[in-house]
Enzyme design. Structure first.
Site, PDB file in Angstrom:
ATOM      1  N   GLU A 194     -16.176 -28.727 119.708  1.00  0.00           N
ATOM      2  CA  GLU A 194     -15.853 -30.135 119.418  1.00  0.00           C
ATOM      3  C   GLU A 194     -14.380 -30.426 119.711  1.00  0.00           C
ATOM      4  OE1 GLU A 194     -17.434 -30.078 115.449  1.00  0.00           O
ATOM      5  OE2 GLU A 194     -19.459 -29.935 116.283  1.00  0.00           O
ATOM      6  N   GLU A 229     -21.049 -19.597 120.218  1.00  0.00           N
ATOM      7  CA  GLU A 229     -21.719 -20.828 119.805  1.00  0.00           C
ATOM      8  C   GLU A 229     -22.202 -21.595 121.032  1.00  0.00           C
ATOM      9  OE1 GLU A 229     -20.455 -22.089 115.583  1.00  0.00           O
ATOM     10  OE2 GLU A 229     -19.150 -23.082 117.002  1.00  0.00           O
ATOM     11  N   SER A 256     -26.770 -24.036 114.542  1.00  0.00           N
ATOM     12  CA  SER A 256     -27.989 -24.275 113.766  1.00  0.00           C
ATOM     13  C   SER A 256     -28.473 -23.054 112.988  1.00  0.00           C
ATOM     14  CB  SER A 256     -29.101 -24.827 114.674  1.00  0.00           C
ATOM     15  OG  SER A 256     -28.721 -26.087 115.207  1.00  0.00           O
ATOM     16  N   ASN A 265     -18.178 -23.700 108.360  1.00  0.00           N
ATOM     17  CA  ASN A 265     -17.273 -24.631 109.045  1.00  0.00           C
ATOM     18  C   ASN A 265     -17.648 -26.028 108.571  1.00  0.00           C
ATOM     19  OD1 ASN A 265     -15.777 -26.197 110.778  1.00  0.00           O
ATOM     20  ND2 ASN A 265     -17.013 -25.749 112.598  1.00  0.00           N
ATOM     21  N   TRP A 266     -16.830 -26.558 107.673  1.00  0.00           N
ATOM     22  CA  TRP A 266     -17.176 -27.847 107.065  1.00  0.00           C
ATOM     23  C   TRP A 266     -16.862 -29.036 107.975  1.00  0.00           C
ATOM     24  CZ3 TRP A 266     -15.344 -27.283 101.242  1.00  0.00           C
ATOM     25  CH2 TRP A 266     -16.293 -26.518 100.559  1.00  0.00           C
ATOM     26  N   LYS A 267     -16.177 -28.798 109.083  1.00  0.00           N
ATOM     27  CA  LYS A 267     -15.813 -29.891 110.001  1.00  0.00           C
ATOM     28  C   LYS A 267     -15.129 -31.019 109.221  1.00  0.00           C
ATOM     29  CE  LYS A 267     -19.539 -28.337 112.923  1.00  0.00           C
ATOM     30  NZ  LYS A 267     -20.469 -28.605 113.984  1.00  0.00           N
ATOM     31  N   GLY A 296     -25.561 -28.154 115.821  1.00  0.00           N
ATOM     32  CA  GLY A 296     -25.957 -29.397 115.161  1.00  0.00           C
ATOM     33  C   GLY A 296     -27.248 -30.005 115.681  1.00  0.00           C
ATOM     34  N   HIS A 347     -13.017 -24.535 118.894  1.00  0.00           N
ATOM     35  CA  HIS A 347     -14.388 -25.012 118.661  1.00  0.00           C
ATOM     36  C   HIS A 347     -14.776 -25.985 119.773  1.00  0.00           C
ATOM     37  CE1 HIS A 347     -17.799 -27.022 116.832  1.00  0.00           C
ATOM     38  NE2 HIS A 347     -17.907 -25.965 116.062  1.00  0.00           N
ATOM     39  N   GLY A 377     -22.268 -24.549 110.374  1.00  0.00           N
ATOM     40  CA  GLY A 377     -21.810 -25.920 110.172  1.00  0.00           C
ATOM     41  C   GLY A 377     -22.632 -26.608 109.093  1.00  0.00           C
ATOM     42  N   GLY A 378     -23.604 -27.392 109.508  1.00  0.00           N
ATOM     43  CA  GLY A 378     -24.394 -28.231 108.601  1.00  0.00           C
ATOM     44  C   GLY A 378     -24.921 -27.504 107.372  1.00  0.00           C
TER      45      GLY A 378
HETATM   46  P1  PGA Z   1     -24.143 -26.143 113.056  1.00  0.00           P
HETATM   47  O1  PGA Z   1     -22.616 -26.036 113.533  1.00  0.00           O
HETATM   48  O2  PGA Z   1     -24.408 -24.927 112.170  1.00  0.00           O
HETATM   49  O3  PGA Z   1     -24.235 -27.423 112.299  1.00  0.00           O
HETATM   50  O4  PGA Z   1     -24.984 -26.111 114.273  1.00  0.00           O
HETATM   51  C1  PGA Z   1     -22.050 -24.807 113.886  1.00  0.00           C
HETATM   52  C2  PGA Z   1     -20.631 -25.003 114.305  1.00  0.00           C
HETATM   53  O5  PGA Z   1     -20.314 -26.021 114.941  1.00  0.00           O
HETATM   54  O6  PGA Z   1     -19.767 -24.151 114.028  1.00  0.00           O
END
Ligand code: PGA
Length: 241
Positions: free
Chosen positions: A98, A165, A204, A9-11, A171, A96, A225-226
């Site tokens: 966010e 999640e 994470s 997930n590149w956001k 994150g 998500h 994500g990251g």
């Molecule tokens: P993260 O993000 O791996 O950076 O914790 C995961 C996500 O939000 O899907």
């Protein structure tokens, strides 16, 4: 048989140039990746068309990060299913944390978006998870069950991925312990009509913890994500052992 799916997930990261650079470095690392896993990259809208073109013939599939419930209309800033499928998108992240936290997404709008995705033959990745406060108050299970129940009204569980999640793990580098993620995912599975639904863990995930997470019997994949932003680390995750 439950399918394994590893999704990045590149956001709101990567221009088109950066996305194509990533692919140049990432694709060659998949030559020996076992066939038992689906690999998905959920990228920003502006990169999707060229990603899709460049991934043609590869085993990597393209996902978006949002979809509106109408196929067209006066909804400034939104994106519709036919716009995504026309350019080869196959998956879409829905709900998500966010989106829920910063953009007012509710279980009801999540439900509408899930149904729109399926109507357009996209596989949605439904994200659910509890906050730290909810976990500390012993409300993890009831919160997740509510999100699942309201989110999945009228949704086909045969064309669906769920990502557990925990919000406190996103994150933060504070990964949920593998056995706890396994336990919660088992509980989510027990509430589904289709127990073979792929359920990922997200929060994470990184090259160091992926093997232990993926060794858990209930965990069918990861939403990353990251650590999906560099070819090197996402490649290590996709090639988990
Ligand atoms: P993260 O993000 O791996 O950076 O914790 C995961 C996500 O939000 O899907």
């Amino acid at each position: 048989m439950r399918k394994v799916a590893i999704a990045g997930n590149w956001k709101m990261y990567k221009t088109q140039t950066e996305a194509l650079e990533f692919l140049q470095n990432f694709l060659p690392t998949l030559e020996t990746t076992p066939e038992d896993r689906d690999i998905i990259l959920c990228a920003p809208f502006t990169t999707l068309a060229s990603m899709s073109k460049n991934l043609h013939g590869s085993r990597v599939q393209v996902g978006a990060q949002n979809i509106h419930w109408e196929d067209a209309g006066a909804y400034t800033g939104e994106i519709a299913g036919p716009m995504l499928t026309e350019i080869g998108v196959r998956f879409v992240v829905v709900g998500h944390s966010e989106r829920r936290q910063y953009f007012g997404e509710t279980d009801e709008t999540v439900n509408l978006r899930l149904k729109a995705a399926q109507k357009n033959r996209l596989t949605p990745i439904l994200c659910v998870g509890e906050t730290k406060a909810q976990r500390d108050a012993g409300e993890t299970e009831s919160h997740l069950f509510g999100q699942i129940e309201r989110g999945l009204v009228g949704v086909d569980q045969n064309h669906l991925i769920i990502a557990y999640e925990p919000i406190w793990a996103i994150g933060t580098g504070d990964t949920c312990a593998a056995d706890e993620a396994n336990r919660v995912i088992g509980l989510i599975r027990s509430r589904l009509k289709n127990p073979d639904t792929t359920i990922q863990y997200g929060g994470s995930v990184n090259p160091k913890n992926v093997d232990e997470l993926m060794a858990q019997p209930e965990i069918d994949g990861a939403l990353v994500g990251g650590a999906s932003l560099t070819a090197e680390s996402f490649s290590r995750i996709v090639n988990y052992q």
